[in-house]
Scaffold this active site. Sequence first.
Site, PDB file in Angstrom:
ATOM      1  N   SER A  52      -3.025 -15.843 109.842  1.00 26.16           N
ATOM      2  CA  SER A  52      -1.646 -15.116 110.093  1.00 26.16           C
ATOM      3  C   SER A  52      -1.513 -14.407 108.899  1.00 26.16           C
ATOM      4  CB  SER A  52      -0.602 -16.042 110.295  1.00 26.16           C
ATOM      5  OG  SER A  52       0.529 -15.271 110.396  1.00 26.16           O
ATOM      6  N   TYR A  72       4.792 -23.409 108.874  1.00 25.12           N
ATOM      7  CA  TYR A  72       3.818 -22.383 109.388  1.00 25.12           C
ATOM      8  C   TYR A  72       2.935 -21.715 108.426  1.00 25.12           C
ATOM      9  CZ  TYR A  72       1.633 -18.760 112.427  1.00 25.12           C
ATOM     10  OH  TYR A  72       0.838 -17.951 112.912  1.00 25.12           O
TER      11      TYR A  72
END
Length: 283
Positions: free
Chosen positions: A148, A161
């Site tokens: 990501s 995350y």
Amino acid sequence: MRDMESTGGRPVALITGASSGFGLLTAIALAQEGYHVIATMRDMGKQDKLLSMAGEKAVLDRIEVMEMDFTREEQVDLAIGETVGRWGRIDVLVNNAGYAVMGVVEEIPVKDWHAQFATNFFGTVAVTKAVLPHMRRQAQGKIINISSGAGIIGFSNTGPYSASKFAVEGFSEALRLELLAFNIAVVLVQPGTYNTGIAEKHDYHQAPDSPYAKMTDAFNRFNKKSEDNAPDPIHVARTIVKIVKARHPKLRYTCGSDAKLIAIMKRWLPWSLIEWMLRKILH
């Protein structure tokens, strides 16, 4: 053990988290490229969208849905064993499944950090370890790990995350070096914000009367605006197809203008300037 004749000469790709988003689109894209796709998902009740699109694209015969909860090692081993037992090989593994725990570090219970890593990191490790012996015996394969933009820079409100994606980054770098001698390529894909519907799966945390409320609200407004205006995620699926077809793929492929900007910032700007910019934008 069966060989590629068992799949009509088609190579085999296994994808985690194939019920939606990047996983679903990648399953369709690889099937269109001639792969026999094992589309795994934790909840088999969510397969209808994938199967409907596969029918529309005339690739239904190339997609096989399989249940796999990658947080349960015994289920991972069973699914990989069944795949290899039936088709004789796994040529491509796409570790895509994941979700995001959102909120500031102080207000997220430790159990939610464990849950975040169980899915985003340890699930990736478990599936990879189960596939590796088969790829080594084949002396070829590609392992594609979905990271990501939050795995490039750790943003406020994304602590668990970002940490899980940073872990995937380090894991992938080490694994790539270990597998060079076996003709197995390990690749990271770093998507920015795309219109995948993943925001609905985010696990948000904010304490009542939080001292971070102003910052968190500003971040959430920015994040929602970005998601509302995000580009089509098919671009990520096409990037994965490009990687699969490449003879010598790079370590990292960054997708989306926002993720590319983040990568440029991280590489070229001093942290003090990055900090100032992000405080202006997100706080």
